[in-house]
Write an enzyme that holds these catalytic residues in place. Structure first.
Site, PDB file in Angstrom:
ATOM      1  N   SER A 164       0.177  -5.712  -7.247  1.00 41.90           N
ATOM      2  CA  SER A 164       0.066  -5.811  -5.581  1.00 41.90           C
ATOM      3  C   SER A 164       0.883  -7.342  -5.160  1.00 41.90           C
ATOM      4  O   SER A 164       1.961  -7.554  -5.564  1.00 41.90           O
ATOM      5  CB  SER A 164      -1.133  -5.823  -5.014  1.00 41.90           C
ATOM      6  OG  SER A 164      -1.278  -5.973  -3.359  1.00 41.90           O
ATOM      7  N   ASP A 262      -0.624   5.440  -2.211  1.00 43.17           N
ATOM      8  CA  ASP A 262      -0.682   4.138  -1.687  1.00 43.17           C
ATOM      9  C   ASP A 262       0.319   3.853  -0.633  1.00 43.17           C
ATOM     10  O   ASP A 262       1.631   4.246  -0.712  1.00 43.17           O
ATOM     11  CB  ASP A 262      -0.415   3.328  -3.074  1.00 43.17           C
ATOM     12  CG  ASP A 262      -0.120   1.850  -2.857  1.00 43.17           C
ATOM     13  OD1 ASP A 262      -0.700   1.370  -1.661  1.00 43.17           O
ATOM     14  OD2 ASP A 262       0.405   0.972  -3.778  1.00 43.17           O
ATOM     15  N   HIS A 294      -3.821   2.813  -3.834  1.00 43.01           N
ATOM     16  CA  HIS A 294      -3.552   1.311  -4.275  1.00 43.01           C
ATOM     17  C   HIS A 294      -4.394   0.739  -5.341  1.00 43.01           C
ATOM     18  O   HIS A 294      -5.800   0.560  -5.195  1.00 43.01           O
ATOM     19  CB  HIS A 294      -3.607   0.422  -2.897  1.00 43.01           C
ATOM     20  CG  HIS A 294      -2.809  -1.210  -3.226  1.00 43.01           C
ATOM     21  ND1 HIS A 294      -1.621  -0.894  -3.863  1.00 43.01           N
ATOM     22  CD2 HIS A 294      -3.291  -2.301  -3.219  1.00 43.01           C
ATOM     23  CE1 HIS A 294      -1.325  -2.441  -3.760  1.00 43.01           C
ATOM     24  NE2 HIS A 294      -2.342  -3.135  -3.504  1.00 43.01           N
TER      25      HIS A 294
END
Length: 325
Positions: A164, A262, A294
Protein backbone atom coordinates in the site's frame (compact mmCIF):
# COMPACT_ATOMS: atom_id res chain seq x y z
CA UNK A 1 -18.19 11.48 5.41
CA UNK A 2 -19.84 13.39 8.25
CA UNK A 3 -20.04 12.52 11.93
CA UNK A 4 -22.01 14.00 14.78
CA UNK A 5 -19.38 14.40 17.52
CA UNK A 6 -19.08 18.18 17.99
CA UNK A 7 -15.59 17.80 19.48
CA UNK A 8 -14.17 16.18 16.33
CA UNK A 9 -12.76 18.52 13.70
CA UNK A 10 -11.63 15.85 11.22
CA UNK A 11 -12.64 12.20 10.89
CA UNK A 12 -10.42 10.12 8.62
CA UNK A 13 -12.56 6.98 8.47
CA UNK A 14 -11.68 4.28 9.44
CA UNK A 15 -8.24 5.33 10.67
CA UNK A 16 -8.27 8.27 13.06
CA UNK A 17 -9.98 11.34 14.47
CA UNK A 18 -8.55 14.80 15.07
CA UNK A 19 -10.26 16.71 17.88
CA UNK A 20 -10.71 20.45 18.02
CA UNK A 21 -8.14 20.71 20.81
CA UNK A 22 -5.55 19.09 18.51
CA UNK A 23 -5.68 15.63 20.09
CA UNK A 24 -5.27 12.78 17.61
CA UNK A 25 -7.05 9.49 18.30
CA UNK A 26 -5.96 6.57 16.14
CA UNK A 27 -8.72 3.99 15.78
CA UNK A 28 -6.68 1.39 13.88
CA UNK A 29 -3.10 0.22 13.77
CA UNK A 30 -2.36 0.94 17.43
CA UNK A 31 -1.56 -2.56 18.70
CA UNK A 32 2.08 -3.49 19.26
CA UNK A 33 4.00 -6.71 19.80
CA UNK A 34 7.63 -6.98 20.93
CA UNK A 35 10.47 -8.19 18.75
CA UNK A 36 12.15 -11.48 19.60
CA UNK A 37 12.11 -15.12 18.57
CA UNK A 38 9.04 -16.35 16.71
CA UNK A 39 8.66 -20.03 17.52
CA UNK A 40 6.29 -20.74 14.64
CA UNK A 41 8.71 -19.58 11.94
CA UNK A 42 12.04 -19.75 13.84
CA UNK A 43 12.74 -16.16 12.85
CA UNK A 44 14.56 -13.66 15.06
CA UNK A 45 13.83 -9.94 15.20
CA UNK A 46 15.03 -6.90 17.12
CA UNK A 47 14.34 -3.17 17.21
CA UNK A 48 17.05 -0.65 16.44
CA UNK A 49 17.32 3.13 16.14
CA UNK A 50 18.73 4.03 12.74
CA UNK A 51 18.46 7.84 12.72
CA UNK A 52 19.05 9.15 16.26
CA UNK A 53 18.40 12.76 15.29
CA UNK A 54 14.80 12.08 14.30
CA UNK A 55 14.18 8.93 16.29
CA UNK A 56 13.47 6.89 13.15
CA UNK A 57 13.80 3.22 13.98
CA UNK A 58 13.42 -0.17 12.34
CA UNK A 59 12.69 -3.77 13.16
CA UNK A 60 15.21 -6.14 11.60
CA UNK A 61 14.47 -9.82 10.96
CA UNK A 62 16.64 -12.80 10.10
CA UNK A 63 16.37 -16.59 10.09
CA UNK A 64 17.52 -18.13 13.38
CA UNK A 65 19.97 -20.38 11.58
CA UNK A 66 22.17 -19.04 8.81
CA UNK A 67 24.96 -21.08 7.24
CA UNK A 68 28.27 -19.52 8.27
CA UNK A 69 29.35 -19.13 4.65
CA UNK A 70 26.00 -17.79 3.50
CA UNK A 71 25.05 -14.19 2.85
CA UNK A 72 21.36 -13.41 2.41
CA UNK A 73 19.40 -10.92 0.31
CA UNK A 74 18.26 -7.81 2.15
CA UNK A 75 14.67 -6.63 1.79
CA UNK A 76 14.10 -3.06 2.98
CA UNK A 77 10.38 -3.05 3.79
CA UNK A 78 7.95 -0.15 4.20
CA UNK A 79 4.63 -0.88 5.90
CA UNK A 80 1.27 0.45 4.76
CA UNK A 81 -1.41 2.38 6.62
CA UNK A 82 -2.22 5.34 4.34
CA UNK A 83 0.81 7.19 5.77
CA UNK A 84 -1.09 7.83 9.02
CA UNK A 85 -1.42 4.58 10.99
CA UNK A 86 0.54 1.43 11.93
CA UNK A 87 4.12 0.79 12.97
CA UNK A 88 6.68 -1.95 12.51
CA UNK A 89 5.47 -3.40 15.82
CA UNK A 90 1.87 -3.84 14.66
CA UNK A 91 1.09 -7.55 15.25
CA UNK A 92 -0.26 -8.29 11.77
CA UNK A 93 2.79 -6.78 10.10
CA UNK A 94 5.09 -8.59 12.50
CA UNK A 95 3.44 -11.92 11.69
CA UNK A 96 3.51 -11.24 7.97
CA UNK A 97 7.21 -10.42 7.93
CA UNK A 98 8.13 -13.39 10.10
CA UNK A 99 6.44 -15.58 7.49
CA UNK A 100 8.12 -13.73 4.60
CA UNK A 101 11.57 -14.18 6.14
CA UNK A 102 10.97 -17.88 6.83
CA UNK A 103 9.72 -18.52 3.29
CA UNK A 104 12.32 -16.37 1.52
CA UNK A 105 15.42 -16.92 3.66
CA UNK A 106 16.22 -13.21 3.62
CA UNK A 107 17.05 -10.45 6.07
CA UNK A 108 14.28 -7.84 6.34
CA UNK A 109 14.68 -4.29 7.59
CA UNK A 110 11.20 -2.92 8.33
CA UNK A 111 11.38 0.87 8.52
CA UNK A 112 9.33 2.76 11.12
CA UNK A 113 8.91 6.07 9.33
CA UNK A 114 7.05 8.91 11.05
CA UNK A 115 3.34 9.32 10.41
CA UNK A 116 0.97 12.09 9.36
CA UNK A 117 -0.67 14.28 10.54
CA UNK A 118 1.98 14.91 13.20
CA UNK A 119 4.55 14.67 10.41
CA UNK A 120 2.88 15.57 7.08
CA UNK A 121 4.29 14.27 3.84
CA UNK A 122 6.97 14.27 2.57
CA UNK A 123 8.39 13.33 6.02
CA UNK A 124 7.71 9.60 5.48
CA UNK A 125 9.71 9.69 2.25
CA UNK A 126 12.60 11.54 3.87
CA UNK A 127 12.69 9.11 6.80
CA UNK A 128 12.69 6.19 4.38
CA UNK A 129 15.48 7.77 2.33
CA UNK A 130 17.50 8.21 5.53
CA UNK A 131 16.98 4.51 6.23
CA UNK A 132 18.46 3.65 2.82
CA UNK A 133 21.42 5.90 3.55
CA UNK A 134 21.89 4.00 6.81
CA UNK A 135 21.80 0.68 4.94
CA UNK A 136 24.39 1.98 2.48
CA UNK A 137 26.68 2.88 5.38
CA UNK A 138 27.19 -0.87 5.91
CA UNK A 139 28.72 -1.38 2.50
CA UNK A 140 32.44 -2.09 2.87
CA UNK A 141 34.29 0.98 4.10
CA UNK A 142 31.20 3.07 4.85
CA UNK A 143 31.11 2.66 8.63
CA UNK A 144 27.78 0.94 9.40
CA UNK A 145 27.77 -0.87 12.73
CA UNK A 146 24.68 -3.13 12.78
CA UNK A 147 26.01 -6.69 13.13
CA UNK A 148 23.02 -8.43 11.58
CA UNK A 149 23.58 -6.50 8.37
CA UNK A 150 27.38 -6.83 8.47
CA UNK A 151 27.33 -10.55 9.23
CA UNK A 152 24.39 -11.84 7.21
CA UNK A 153 23.64 -9.54 4.25
CA UNK A 154 24.83 -9.76 0.66
CA UNK A 155 24.79 -6.10 -0.39
CA UNK A 156 24.76 -7.15 -4.04
CA UNK A 157 21.21 -8.42 -3.43
CA UNK A 158 19.20 -5.53 -1.99
CA UNK A 159 15.48 -5.19 -2.64
CA UNK A 160 12.82 -2.66 -1.72
CA UNK A 161 9.33 -3.86 -0.81
CA UNK A 162 6.17 -2.58 0.78
CA UNK A 163 2.42 -2.80 0.85
CA UNK A 164 0.00 0.00 0.00
CA UNK A 165 1.61 3.29 1.12
CA UNK A 166 4.86 1.37 1.61
CA UNK A 167 4.87 0.28 -2.03
CA UNK A 168 4.40 3.94 -2.98
CA UNK A 169 7.44 4.84 -0.88
CA UNK A 170 9.52 2.10 -2.53
CA UNK A 171 8.65 3.48 -5.97
CA UNK A 172 9.80 6.99 -5.09
CA UNK A 173 13.03 5.81 -3.47
CA UNK A 174 13.91 3.77 -6.56
CA UNK A 175 13.47 6.89 -8.70
CA UNK A 176 15.46 9.09 -6.35
CA UNK A 177 18.43 6.77 -5.99
CA UNK A 178 19.33 6.63 -9.69
CA UNK A 179 21.15 9.96 -9.96
CA UNK A 180 22.14 10.27 -6.31
CA UNK A 181 25.43 9.70 -4.54
CA UNK A 182 23.67 6.90 -2.68
CA UNK A 183 23.21 5.08 -5.97
CA UNK A 184 26.99 4.84 -6.30
CA UNK A 185 27.13 2.69 -3.17
CA UNK A 186 23.87 0.78 -3.10
CA UNK A 187 22.33 -1.08 -6.03
CA UNK A 188 18.66 -2.02 -5.83
CA UNK A 189 17.95 -5.27 -7.65
CA UNK A 190 14.18 -5.12 -7.52
CA UNK A 191 10.97 -3.86 -5.94
CA UNK A 192 8.15 -5.98 -4.54
CA UNK A 193 5.03 -3.78 -4.69
CA UNK A 194 2.10 -5.21 -2.74
CA UNK A 195 -1.23 -3.53 -3.56
CA UNK A 196 0.48 -0.20 -4.27
CA UNK A 197 -1.16 3.05 -3.16
CA UNK A 198 -1.38 5.19 -6.28
CA UNK A 199 -4.35 7.39 -7.04
CA UNK A 200 -5.70 10.30 -9.09
CA UNK A 201 -8.41 12.91 -9.19
CA UNK A 202 -10.16 11.52 -12.26
CA UNK A 203 -11.63 8.06 -11.54
CA UNK A 204 -10.72 5.08 -13.72
CA UNK A 205 -12.26 1.63 -14.16
CA UNK A 206 -14.04 0.47 -10.96
CA UNK A 207 -13.43 3.83 -9.26
CA UNK A 208 -16.05 5.33 -11.60
CA UNK A 209 -18.90 3.31 -10.10
CA UNK A 210 -17.54 2.76 -6.58
CA UNK A 211 -18.10 6.33 -5.43
CA UNK A 212 -18.05 5.48 -1.73
CA UNK A 213 -14.53 4.05 -1.77
CA UNK A 214 -13.32 6.68 -4.25
CA UNK A 215 -14.32 9.36 -1.75
CA UNK A 216 -12.67 7.49 1.10
CA UNK A 217 -9.33 7.25 -0.68
CA UNK A 218 -9.56 10.86 -1.83
CA UNK A 219 -10.00 11.95 1.78
CA UNK A 220 -7.12 9.82 3.03
CA UNK A 221 -4.67 11.42 0.63
CA UNK A 222 -5.89 14.99 1.07
CA UNK A 223 -5.49 14.58 4.83
CA UNK A 224 -1.85 13.41 4.80
CA UNK A 225 -0.49 15.55 1.95
CA UNK A 226 -0.86 19.36 2.16
CA UNK A 227 -0.61 19.99 -1.58
CA UNK A 228 -2.52 22.27 -3.92
CA UNK A 229 -2.39 19.47 -6.50
CA UNK A 230 -4.63 17.24 -4.42
CA UNK A 231 -4.94 13.66 -5.65
CA UNK A 232 -2.88 14.48 -8.73
CA UNK A 233 0.19 15.33 -6.69
CA UNK A 234 3.11 13.39 -8.24
CA UNK A 235 3.64 11.64 -4.92
CA UNK A 236 0.34 9.78 -5.36
CA UNK A 237 -0.20 9.97 -9.14
CA UNK A 238 3.05 8.91 -10.84
CA UNK A 239 1.79 9.77 -14.33
CA UNK A 240 0.86 13.43 -13.90
CA UNK A 241 2.83 16.42 -15.14
CA UNK A 242 5.77 16.96 -12.84
CA UNK A 243 6.14 13.29 -11.91
CA UNK A 244 9.46 11.60 -12.55
CA UNK A 245 9.46 9.26 -15.53
CA UNK A 246 9.00 5.66 -14.37
CA UNK A 247 11.61 4.68 -16.96
CA UNK A 248 14.10 6.03 -14.43
CA UNK A 249 13.49 3.32 -11.82
CA UNK A 250 16.92 2.28 -10.54
CA UNK A 251 16.34 -1.47 -10.43
CA UNK A 252 16.27 -4.45 -12.75
CA UNK A 253 13.00 -6.11 -11.75
CA UNK A 254 9.58 -5.09 -10.41
CA UNK A 255 6.81 -7.35 -9.15
CA UNK A 256 3.40 -5.67 -8.85
CA UNK A 257 0.84 -7.56 -6.77
CA UNK A 258 -2.83 -6.58 -6.94
CA UNK A 259 -6.07 -8.00 -5.52
CA UNK A 260 -9.28 -8.35 -7.52
CA UNK A 261 -11.61 -6.59 -5.05
CA UNK A 262 -9.16 -3.84 -4.07
CA UNK A 263 -10.20 -0.30 -5.04
CA UNK A 264 -6.49 0.30 -5.74
CA UNK A 265 -6.26 -2.63 -8.15
CA UNK A 266 -6.71 -0.64 -11.36
CA UNK A 267 -4.02 1.87 -10.37
CA UNK A 268 -1.61 -1.00 -9.74
CA UNK A 269 -2.38 -2.55 -13.11
CA UNK A 270 -2.00 0.84 -14.79
CA UNK A 271 1.38 1.28 -13.10
CA UNK A 272 2.55 -2.08 -14.45
CA UNK A 273 1.25 -1.26 -17.94
CA UNK A 274 2.87 2.17 -18.04
CA UNK A 275 6.15 0.81 -16.68
CA UNK A 276 6.33 -1.87 -19.37
CA UNK A 277 5.70 0.73 -22.11
CA UNK A 278 7.98 3.41 -20.65
CA UNK A 279 11.27 2.29 -22.11
CA UNK A 280 12.52 1.10 -18.73
CA UNK A 281 15.07 -1.63 -19.33
CA UNK A 282 14.00 -3.98 -16.55
CA UNK A 283 11.50 -6.82 -16.24
CA UNK A 284 8.05 -6.11 -14.78
CA UNK A 285 5.75 -8.86 -13.52
CA UNK A 286 2.10 -8.66 -12.46
CA UNK A 287 0.20 -11.02 -10.16
CA UNK A 288 -3.51 -10.59 -9.42
CA UNK A 289 -5.15 -12.52 -6.59
CA UNK A 290 -8.76 -13.36 -7.39
CA UNK A 291 -11.53 -12.83 -4.87
CA UNK A 292 -9.46 -10.85 -2.36
CA UNK A 293 -9.33 -7.24 -1.15
CA UNK A 294 -6.62 -4.82 -0.08
CA UNK A 295 -3.71 -6.36 1.91
CA UNK A 296 -5.73 -9.51 2.59
CA UNK A 297 -2.49 -11.34 3.39
CA UNK A 298 -1.98 -9.11 6.44
CA UNK A 299 -5.39 -9.99 7.84
CA UNK A 300 -5.42 -13.68 6.83
CA UNK A 301 -1.75 -14.72 6.77
CA UNK A 302 -2.50 -18.44 6.95
CA UNK A 303 -4.91 -18.51 4.02
CA UNK A 304 -3.99 -20.47 0.90
CA UNK A 305 -3.89 -17.30 -1.20
CA UNK A 306 -1.73 -15.43 1.31
CA UNK A 307 0.74 -18.31 1.33
CA UNK A 308 0.76 -18.34 -2.46
CA UNK A 309 1.51 -14.63 -2.55
CA UNK A 310 4.34 -15.02 -0.03
CA UNK A 311 5.85 -17.80 -2.14
CA UNK A 312 5.71 -15.56 -5.20
CA UNK A 313 7.57 -12.83 -3.30
CA UNK A 314 10.11 -15.37 -2.05
CA UNK A 315 10.75 -16.52 -5.60
CA UNK A 316 11.17 -12.91 -6.71
CA UNK A 317 13.74 -12.18 -3.99
CA UNK A 318 15.72 -15.34 -4.69
CA UNK A 319 15.75 -15.36 -8.48
CA UNK A 320 19.29 -15.76 -9.70
CA UNK A 321 20.76 -16.33 -6.24
CA UNK A 322 23.60 -18.81 -6.16
CA UNK A 323 22.91 -21.95 -4.07
CA UNK A 324 24.84 -22.65 -0.88
CA UNK A 325 27.15 -25.62 -1.41
Amino acid sequence: MKFNNPDVSVEVFPYLRVYKDGTIERIAGTEVVPAGHDSETDVLSKDIVIVPGTGVSARVYRPNFVHKEQKLPLVVYFHGGAFCIATVAEPKYHTSLNKLVAESNVVVLSVDYRLAPEHPLPVAYEDSWAALQWVASHVVGEGGQENWLKDYVDFEQVFLAGDSAGANIAHHLALRIKDSDLGQHLKILGIGMIHPYFWGTTPIETEITDRFRKELVDNWWLFVCPSDKGCDDPLINPFMDGASDVAGLACDRVLVLVAEKDILRDRGKLYHEKLVKSGWQGTAELMETEGEDHVFHIFEPNSVKAKSMTKRLASFFNKGKAPVL
